[in-house]
Enzyme design. Sequence first.
Site, PDB file in Angstrom:
ATOM      1  CG  ASN A  38      16.945  72.242  54.679  1.00  0.00           C
ATOM      2  OD1 ASN A  38      17.393  72.421  55.628  1.00  0.00           O
ATOM      3  ND2 ASN A  38      16.937  73.232  53.768  1.00  0.00           N
ATOM      4  CE  LYS A  68      -5.558  72.735  54.670  1.00  0.00           C
ATOM      5  NZ  LYS A  68      -6.355  72.177  55.931  1.00  0.00           N
ATOM      6  CE  LYS A  83      27.176  77.303  45.021  1.00  0.00           C
ATOM      7  NZ  LYS A  83      26.066  77.324  46.141  1.00  0.00           N
TER       8      LYS A  83
HETATM    9  O1  PMT Z   1      21.997  73.091  60.805  1.00  0.00           O
HETATM   10  P1  PMT Z   1      22.809  71.793  61.134  1.00  0.00           P
HETATM   11  O2  PMT Z   1      21.683  70.703  61.399  1.00  0.00           O
HETATM   12  O3  PMT Z   1      23.705  71.940  62.124  1.00  0.00           O
HETATM   13  O4  PMT Z   1      23.537  70.976  59.655  1.00  0.00           O
HETATM   14  C1  PMT Z   1      24.462  71.532  59.153  1.00  0.00           C
HETATM   15  C2  PMT Z   1      24.723  71.601  57.611  1.00  0.00           C
HETATM   16  C3  PMT Z   1      24.659  70.031  57.100  1.00  0.00           C
HETATM   17  C4  PMT Z   1      23.364  72.140  57.284  1.00  0.00           C
HETATM   18  C5  PMT Z   1      25.983  72.309  57.176  1.00  0.00           C
HETATM   19  O5  PMT Z   1      26.888  71.694  57.737  1.00  0.00           O
HETATM   20  C6  PMT Z   1      25.990  72.480  55.833  1.00  0.00           C
HETATM   21  O6  PMT Z   1      26.672  71.619  55.102  1.00  0.00           O
HETATM   22  N1  PMT Z   1      25.331  73.474  55.327  1.00  0.00           N
HETATM   23  C7  PMT Z   1      25.170  73.712  53.820  1.00  0.00           C
HETATM   24  C8  PMT Z   1      23.947  73.187  53.277  1.00  0.00           C
HETATM   25  C9  PMT Z   1      23.646  73.462  51.891  1.00  0.00           C
HETATM   26  O7  PMT Z   1      22.654  73.908  51.455  1.00  0.00           O
HETATM   27  O8  PMT Z   1      24.770  73.103  50.940  1.00  0.00           O
HETATM   28  P2  PMT Z   1      24.593  73.124  49.459  1.00  0.00           P
HETATM   29  O9  PMT Z   1      25.697  72.271  49.068  1.00  0.00           O
HETATM   30  O10 PMT Z   1      23.273  72.859  48.948  1.00  0.00           O
HETATM   31  O11 PMT Z   1      25.037  74.701  49.120  1.00  0.00           O
HETATM   32  C10 PMT Z   1      26.138  75.045  48.987  1.00  0.00           C
HETATM   33  C11 PMT Z   1      26.622  76.383  49.499  1.00  0.00           C
HETATM   34  O12 PMT Z   1      25.890  77.579  49.003  1.00  0.00           O
HETATM   35  C12 PMT Z   1      26.377  76.349  51.127  1.00  0.00           C
HETATM   36  O13 PMT Z   1      27.244  77.274  51.571  1.00  0.00           O
HETATM   37  C13 PMT Z   1      24.789  77.076  51.133  1.00  0.00           C
HETATM   38  O14 PMT Z   1      24.838  77.924  51.948  1.00  0.00           O
HETATM   39  C14 PMT Z   1      25.008  78.120  49.867  1.00  0.00           C
HETATM   40  N2  PMT Z   1      23.703  78.474  49.103  1.00  0.00           N
HETATM   41  C15 PMT Z   1      23.203  77.380  48.654  1.00  0.00           C
HETATM   42  C16 PMT Z   1      21.944  77.669  47.827  1.00  0.00           C
HETATM   43  C17 PMT Z   1      21.602  79.237  47.676  1.00  0.00           C
HETATM   44  N3  PMT Z   1      20.431  79.242  47.113  1.00  0.00           N
HETATM   45  N4  PMT Z   1      22.280  79.814  48.503  1.00  0.00           N
HETATM   46  C18 PMT Z   1      23.512  79.775  49.080  1.00  0.00           C
HETATM   47  O15 PMT Z   1      23.994  80.758  49.747  1.00  0.00           O
END
Ligand code: PMT
Length: 399
Positions: free
Chosen positions: A210, A289, A341
């Site tokens: 991503n 591949k 969560k």
């Molecule tokens: O890295 P940058 O370019 O500076 O951008 C910053 C950011 C947009 C990545 C950051 O500010 C941000 O929002 N990070 C969370 C991104 C995310 O995956 O969000 P989510 O809504 O999909 O996940 C929710 C939370 O669960 C997050 O804290 C994520 O780290 C966590 N998660 C999600 C999926 C997973 N399998 N394990 C997790 O721990």
Amino acid sequence: MNLLNNKNILLGICGGIAAYKTPDLVRKLKAAGANVRVVLTESGKAFVSPLSLQAVSANPVSEDLLDPAAEAAMGHIELAKWADMVLIAPATANFMAKLSHGLADDLLSTLCLATAAPITIAPAMNQQMWHAIPTQQNLQTLKQRNIRVLGPAEGEQACGDIGAGRMFEPEQLVDALNQRMVEPVLAGKRILITAGPTQEAIDPVRYLSNHSSGKMGYALAQAAADLGARVCLVSGPTHIVAPAGCDVIQVKSAEQMYQAVMEHVADCDIFIGCAAVADYRVDEVMSQKIKKDNDKLSLTFVKNPDILASVAALPKPPFTLGFAAETQHVDQYAQGKLHNKKLNMIAANDVSDQSIGFNSNQNALTVYWADGQQCLPKNDKYTLACQLLTLLNQHHNNA
Ligand code: PMT
């Protein structure tokens, strides 16, 4: 809180058009209660007059390393010791190169070597010069040496180009310096932070990932270390330099990130999940591949472990702060994640706005907890990280 009050700021001004903003910068630093002494480089003098700077700073302006009169008033070593912080604004490409190579061929570069005070630079230059490989390499060197970099901002430049290279506005610089004059409010706390994207292999040459650059998570790690915390950063693949003073564990996939977090989580008081973890990985990674023999290709995905939810579900979980990157119904989805969560706090990040969130230098967040919320308006990611950690710390202390 105004932490600049009574602090000694040594302002170095290099030769760039943005130097015309420095009398205003001096005025704003003085208005915040700081004592300001200005060092002007030879080329800086072409853009702003020593007399103006002397008038606004109420102090003589230092210009030459070999000026006996100036040395008699306050020698360069004394000046280097006097400073609580050195700010170089604007910092030109040339000055960044001198600083990264440790040159001491004028008063300002000599002072930078002779001072124990933290150094902050606010680069300003043509966008092409900013992106040039030598400048970027010098930037990495400076960051590795714990020199703080504010900006540059993007926009229209004096030369007519559009891009990164504008000096931060005086008000932004004063705000950011104020944040940097931090008290070690996180001293004694251990913080584990995830940052960046994950890469999920499809075959030996392809992966699923991503747009996360790691900037937000790295800013949090840097800010937490600056605030006195012991920081362990678990990072997916990024192109940015590891923040100074943090333990860094590099991983690629969500499963590797999960393993690294689980190995270190028992040693932390606070867990921050800032990484953009891939929710799914391919069920079967191809050993060779994939060839384009068919018009359509189907892959089967399986869910990755949810690292944040797993941490929060531990028998003795640390204080947990999650992020929610959303493109719609941002607040509703963020609050859902806070609840589902079982987190202490969540920072909602509207990534549909391209000026914040993924890969940008700025961000804006709304932070939720069980019975409250607070908006942290748009700011550079380091400043925002300081604000977020300050808020988190208040809640952690009360937990
Ligand atoms: O890295 P940058 O370019 O500076 O951008 C910053 C950011 C947009 C990545 C950051 O500010 C941000 O929002 N990070 C969370 C991104 C995310 O995956 O969000 P989510 O809504 O999909 O996940 C929710 C939370 O669960 C997050 O804290 C994520 O780290 C966590 N998660 C999600 C999926 C997973 N399998 N394990 C997790 O721990």
